[in-house]
Design a protein around this motif. Structure first.
Motif, PDB file in Angstrom:
ATOM      1  N   ALA A  90     -10.807  -3.875  -7.304  1.00 11.75           N
ATOM      2  CA  ALA A  90     -10.728  -5.167  -6.531  1.00 11.75           C
ATOM      3  C   ALA A  90      -9.275  -5.394  -5.851  1.00 11.75           C
ATOM      4  CB  ALA A  90     -11.136  -6.354  -7.554  1.00 11.75           C
ATOM      5  N   PRO A  91      -9.413  -5.673  -4.915  1.00 13.92           N
ATOM      6  CA  PRO A  91      -7.922  -5.825  -4.140  1.00 13.92           C
ATOM      7  C   PRO A  91      -7.051  -7.200  -4.355  1.00 13.92           C
ATOM      8  CG  PRO A  91      -9.657  -6.153  -2.510  1.00 13.92           C
ATOM      9  CD  PRO A  91     -10.104  -5.824  -3.783  1.00 13.92           C
ATOM     10  N   ASP A  92      -7.913  -8.309  -4.871  1.00 19.10           N
ATOM     11  CA  ASP A  92      -7.219  -9.591  -5.054  1.00 19.10           C
ATOM     12  C   ASP A  92      -6.099  -9.522  -5.681  1.00 19.10           C
ATOM     13  OD1 ASP A  92     -10.442 -11.306  -4.891  1.00 19.10           O
ATOM     14  OD2 ASP A  92     -10.056  -9.027  -5.551  1.00 19.10           O
ATOM     15  N   PRO A  93      -5.113 -10.704  -5.385  1.00 24.63           N
ATOM     16  CA  PRO A  93      -3.751 -10.396  -6.108  1.00 24.63           C
ATOM     17  C   PRO A  93      -3.773 -10.623  -7.564  1.00 24.63           C
ATOM     18  CG  PRO A  93      -3.708 -11.742  -4.278  1.00 24.63           C
ATOM     19  CD  PRO A  93      -5.066 -11.420  -4.411  1.00 24.63           C
ATOM     20  N   ASP A  94      -4.846 -11.331  -7.921  1.00 23.76           N
ATOM     21  CA  ASP A  94      -4.879 -11.640  -9.487  1.00 23.76           C
ATOM     22  C   ASP A  94      -6.088 -10.758 -10.206  1.00 23.76           C
ATOM     23  OD1 ASP A  94      -7.225 -12.660  -8.084  1.00 23.76           O
ATOM     24  OD2 ASP A  94      -7.091 -14.419  -9.093  1.00 23.76           O
ATOM     25  N   ALA A  95      -6.245  -9.729  -9.585  1.00 26.05           N
ATOM     26  CA  ALA A  95      -7.102  -8.733 -10.225  1.00 26.05           C
ATOM     27  C   ALA A  95      -6.246  -7.751 -11.267  1.00 26.05           C
ATOM     28  CB  ALA A  95      -7.858  -7.740  -9.178  1.00 26.05           C
ATOM     29  N   ARG A  96      -6.807  -7.298 -12.416  1.00 26.79           N
ATOM     30  CA  ARG A  96      -6.241  -6.820 -13.381  1.00 26.79           C
ATOM     31  C   ARG A  96      -6.382  -5.504 -13.389  1.00 26.79           C
ATOM     32  NH1 ARG A  96      -5.668 -10.087 -18.216  1.00 26.79           N
ATOM     33  NH2 ARG A  96      -4.608 -11.781 -17.505  1.00 26.79           N
ATOM     34  N   ASP A  97      -5.443  -4.613 -13.572  1.00 28.18           N
ATOM     35  CA  ASP A  97      -5.611  -3.160 -13.729  1.00 28.18           C
ATOM     36  C   ASP A  97      -6.316  -2.821 -14.858  1.00 28.18           C
ATOM     37  OD1 ASP A  97      -3.386  -2.708 -11.840  1.00 28.18           O
ATOM     38  OD2 ASP A  97      -1.909  -1.946 -13.341  1.00 28.18           O
ATOM     39  N   SER A  99       0.823  -1.347   0.157  1.00 34.11           N
ATOM     40  CA  SER A  99      -0.024  -0.002   0.030  1.00 34.11           C
ATOM     41  C   SER A  99       0.880   1.393   0.074  1.00 34.11           C
ATOM     42  CB  SER A  99      -1.191   0.034   1.220  1.00 34.11           C
ATOM     43  OG  SER A  99      -1.855  -0.964   1.305  1.00 34.11           O
ATOM     44  N   THR A 100       2.035   1.248   0.834  1.00 40.96           N
ATOM     45  CA  THR A 100       2.527   2.399   0.782  1.00 40.96           C
ATOM     46  C   THR A 100       3.488   2.849  -0.502  1.00 40.96           C
ATOM     47  OG1 THR A 100       4.340   1.015   1.832  1.00 40.96           O
ATOM     48  CG2 THR A 100       3.393   2.424   3.296  1.00 40.96           C
ATOM     49  N   SER A 101       3.557   1.870  -1.598  1.00 41.56           N
ATOM     50  CA  SER A 101       4.215   2.067  -2.595  1.00 41.56           C
ATOM     51  C   SER A 101       3.214   2.578  -3.462  1.00 41.56           C
ATOM     52  CB  SER A 101       4.794   0.867  -3.291  1.00 41.56           C
ATOM     53  OG  SER A 101       3.711   0.069  -3.784  1.00 41.56           O
ATOM     54  N   LEU A 102       2.116   2.535  -3.301  1.00 39.26           N
ATOM     55  CA  LEU A 102       1.150   3.291  -4.057  1.00 39.26           C
ATOM     56  C   LEU A 102       0.509   4.870  -3.447  1.00 39.26           C
ATOM     57  CD1 LEU A 102      -1.446   0.373  -4.554  1.00 39.26           C
ATOM     58  CD2 LEU A 102       0.344   1.250  -6.420  1.00 39.26           C
ATOM     59  N   ALA A 103       1.083   5.231  -2.066  1.00 43.74           N
ATOM     60  CA  ALA A 103       1.113   6.320  -1.570  1.00 43.74           C
ATOM     61  C   ALA A 103       1.988   7.096  -1.930  1.00 43.74           C
ATOM     62  CB  ALA A 103       0.600   6.183  -0.167  1.00 43.74           C
ATOM     63  N   THR A 104       2.420   7.571  -3.178  1.00 41.14           N
ATOM     64  CA  THR A 104       3.625   8.396  -3.403  1.00 41.14           C
ATOM     65  C   THR A 104       3.112   9.094  -4.963  1.00 41.14           C
ATOM     66  OG1 THR A 104       4.550   6.885  -5.397  1.00 41.14           O
ATOM     67  CG2 THR A 104       5.306   6.593  -2.917  1.00 41.14           C
ATOM     68  N   PRO A 105       3.589  10.482  -4.942  1.00 42.67           N
ATOM     69  CA  PRO A 105       3.517  10.959  -6.101  1.00 42.67           C
ATOM     70  C   PRO A 105       3.866  10.296  -7.311  1.00 42.67           C
ATOM     71  CG  PRO A 105       4.668  12.450  -4.488  1.00 42.67           C
ATOM     72  CD  PRO A 105       4.564  11.198  -3.875  1.00 42.67           C
ATOM     73  N   GLN A 106       5.040   9.900  -7.181  1.00 42.10           N
ATOM     74  CA  GLN A 106       5.619   8.975  -8.349  1.00 42.10           C
ATOM     75  C   GLN A 106       4.901   7.994  -9.047  1.00 42.10           C
ATOM     76  OE1 GLN A 106       7.212   9.648  -5.485  1.00 42.10           O
ATOM     77  NE2 GLN A 106       8.861  10.960  -5.890  1.00 42.10           N
ATOM     78  N   ALA A 107       4.057   7.142  -7.921  1.00 49.44           N
ATOM     79  CA  ALA A 107       3.224   6.201  -8.579  1.00 49.44           C
ATOM     80  C   ALA A 107       2.002   6.874  -9.077  1.00 49.44           C
ATOM     81  CB  ALA A 107       2.600   5.380  -7.217  1.00 49.44           C
ATOM     82  N   PHE A 108       1.418   7.913  -8.673  1.00 53.48           N
ATOM     83  CA  PHE A 108       0.415   8.719  -9.275  1.00 53.48           C
ATOM     84  C   PHE A 108       0.626   9.177 -10.792  1.00 53.48           C
ATOM     85  CE2 PHE A 108      -2.544  12.330  -9.905  1.00 53.48           C
ATOM     86  CZ  PHE A 108      -3.775  11.482  -9.534  1.00 53.48           C
ATOM     87  N   ARG A 109       1.980   9.632 -10.772  1.00 52.33           N
ATOM     88  CA  ARG A 109       2.330  10.105 -12.000  1.00 52.33           C
ATOM     89  C   ARG A 109       2.546   9.159 -13.058  1.00 52.33           C
ATOM     90  NH1 ARG A 109       5.466  14.229  -9.360  1.00 52.33           N
ATOM     91  NH2 ARG A 109       7.336  12.879  -9.161  1.00 52.33           N
ATOM     92  N   LYS A 110       2.994   7.935 -12.542  1.00 51.67           N
ATOM     93  CA  LYS A 110       3.293   6.846 -13.611  1.00 51.67           C
ATOM     94  C   LYS A 110       2.273   6.075 -13.972  1.00 51.67           C
ATOM     95  CE  LYS A 110       6.023   2.658 -13.550  1.00 51.67           C
ATOM     96  NZ  LYS A 110       6.613   1.532 -12.792  1.00 51.67           N
ATOM     97  N   ASN A 111       1.163   5.963 -12.868  1.00 49.95           N
ATOM     98  CA  ASN A 111      -0.012   5.183 -13.367  1.00 49.95           C
ATOM     99  C   ASN A 111      -1.206   5.696 -12.310  1.00 49.95           C
ATOM    100  OD1 ASN A 111      -2.039   3.177 -13.926  1.00 49.95           O
ATOM    101  ND2 ASN A 111      -0.386   1.650 -13.929  1.00 49.95           N
ATOM    102  N   PRO A 112      -1.841   6.910 -12.980  1.00 48.95           N
ATOM    103  CA  PRO A 112      -2.686   7.398 -12.270  1.00 48.95           C
ATOM    104  C   PRO A 112      -4.078   6.596 -12.148  1.00 48.95           C
ATOM    105  CG  PRO A 112      -2.539   8.559 -14.071  1.00 48.95           C
ATOM    106  CD  PRO A 112      -1.395   7.747 -13.949  1.00 48.95           C
ATOM    107  N   SER A 113      -4.318   5.719 -12.880  1.00 53.04           N
ATOM    108  CA  SER A 113      -5.445   4.701 -13.184  1.00 53.04           C
ATOM    109  C   SER A 113      -5.242   3.835 -11.999  1.00 53.04           C
ATOM    110  CB  SER A 113      -5.664   4.125 -14.508  1.00 53.04           C
ATOM    111  OG  SER A 113      -6.424   3.017 -14.435  1.00 53.04           O
ATOM    112  N   ARG A 114      -4.317   3.165 -11.980  1.00 56.92           N
ATOM    113  CA  ARG A 114      -3.970   2.139 -10.944  1.00 56.92           C
ATOM    114  C   ARG A 114      -4.099   2.862  -9.273  1.00 56.92           C
ATOM    115  NH1 ARG A 114       1.530  -0.103 -11.287  1.00 56.92           N
ATOM    116  NH2 ARG A 114       0.737  -1.402 -12.832  1.00 56.92           N
ATOM    117  N   VAL A 115      -3.536   4.290  -9.150  1.00 59.50           N
ATOM    118  CA  VAL A 115      -3.672   4.685  -8.135  1.00 59.50           C
ATOM    119  C   VAL A 115      -5.160   5.135  -7.600  1.00 59.50           C
ATOM    120  CG1 VAL A 115      -2.871   6.688  -6.648  1.00 59.50           C
ATOM    121  CG2 VAL A 115      -1.410   5.473  -7.963  1.00 59.50           C
ATOM    122  N   TRP A 116      -5.831   5.696  -8.556  1.00 61.91           N
ATOM    123  CA  TRP A 116      -7.202   5.839  -8.548  1.00 61.91           C
ATOM    124  C   TRP A 116      -7.958   4.546  -8.009  1.00 61.91           C
ATOM    125  CZ3 TRP A 116     -10.021   9.042  -6.239  1.00 61.91           C
ATOM    126  CH2 TRP A 116      -9.787  10.539  -6.282  1.00 61.91           C
TER     127      TRP A 116
END
Ligand code: BJW
Ligand code: ZN
Length: 273
Positions: free
Chosen positions: A145-152, A43-60
């Motif tokens: 969906a939070p499951d490990p196999d859910a797709r972006d 979770s902490t790796s998604l709570a960064t401005p870098q993660a949002f810039r790289k993949n705003p869809s995933r972070v949203w």
């Protein structure tokens, strides 16, 4: 317990710092335990401005999942005990790192130092406001969906949450028509991510409180993330005392309450909830 309650009754300014452990009994995962994953990401790796810039869809998607989860949860006895204690003692100040709004739902008025899941900020014009709509935009419906196999979901930029009343719209190519469109700026969650500064007026208010505080309660936080991780040493260096409530024993606290804070806080604060 006896010496803690003596310190509690004589303290002039009591500051209470809370973290994710306070909301654990409400069913909200903490950050650094087993629940600290969403899909295969920490979770902490998604709570960064870098993660949002790289993949705003995933972070949203991650934040949509958490907004949806939290909106179904209720405060627990830890939140209610703190709210009750604040009512009894006017010299109590609550500071939370949590973004879930459950302290407020229990009747407290906390300083939310890391922001709120239910506030958004425009990355173009900087406007910040509350938005509790769920889903926040049509394209996020059924996503996250939070499951490990859910797709972006890989939601195109123009279909992510946008600022409708934007003062600085941006030009984009429409993912639907391929035409150039002028559209409100991309919204982001108004939370404090790693490597971002906390709001200066909020930090000033906290500094003033910590410098006056003679008893700090540190509840349900791993004490890893700064600036909150430094609060106990500020209070101690001013001669104040520190009490910690956590599942794990602490180092250096004057009073150490080891166990679930939803059980220990009502007892230690002497409140009925
Ligand atoms: C129970 C329980 C139960 C479970 N009962 N207990 C100085 C030194 C080194 C690094 C830095 C430094 N100063 C700044 C930094 C960089 C960075 C940082 O601290 N990094 C560390 C990892 C080392 N800090 C920042 O970037 C901050 N910005 C800043 O300082 O700006 C100036 C600056 C920048 C860069 C360099 C220097 C200066 C911003 C930090 C923002 C943190 N944001 C997040 C996400 C918020 C949005 C979101 O939620 O999505 O905040 S990260 C995450 O961690 C979240 C939390 O609020 C925060 C703290 O987590 P918390 O609450 O402690 O949760 P857990 O899971 O860690 O712990 C839960 C605890 O509960 C555990 O102990 C359990 O045992 C316990 N528990 N159930 C009682 N029932
Ligand atoms: Zn805007």
């Amino acid at each position: 317990m006896t010496s803690f309650q003596a310190a509690l009754s004589t303290a002039k300014i009591i500051v209470i710092l809370t973290g994710a452990g306070v909301s654990a009994a409400s069913g909200i995962p903490t950050f650094r335990a087993a629940g600290g994953y969403w899909r295969t990401y920490e979770s902490t790796s998604l709570a960064t401005p870098q993660a949002f810039r790289k993949n705003p869809s995933r972070v949203w998607e991650f934040y949509h999942y958490r907004r949806d989860l939290v909106s179904q949860k209720q405060p627990n006895r830890a939140h209610f005990a703190l709210a009750e204690f604040e009512k009894l003692r006017p010299n109590v100040h609550l500071i939370t790192q949590n973004v879930d709004g459950l302290h407020a739902a229990a009747g407290s008025e906390p300083i939310e130092m890391h922001g709120s899941l239910f506030h958004v900020r425009c990355t173009s014009c900087g406007d910040e406001f509350e938005d509790r709509t769920n889903p926040i935009c049509d394209s996020l419906a059924g996503k996250g969906a939070p499951d490990p196999d859910a797709r972006d979901a890989d939601i195109p930029l123009d279909l992510l949450p946008r600022h409708e009343l934007c003062q600085r719209p941006v030009a984009l190519t429409s993912s639907e028509t391929g035409e150039k469109i002028c559209i409100g700026g991309l919204l982001r969650p108004a939370v404090v991510w790693f490597n971002e500064s906390l709001d200066p007026p909020v930090m000033n208010e906290i500094r003033v409180l910590l410098n006056r505080c003679d008893l700090l309660l540190v509840v349900g936080t791993s004490g890893i993330v700064y600036p909150a991780a430094g609060f106990a040493s500020i209070v101690k260096s001013n001669g104040g005392k520190v009490a910690e409530f956590n599942l794990d024993p602490s180092e250096g606290a004057d009073f150490d309450f080891v166990g679930p804070c939803e059980d220990l806080l009502p007892l230690a604060l002497g409140v009925n909830v």
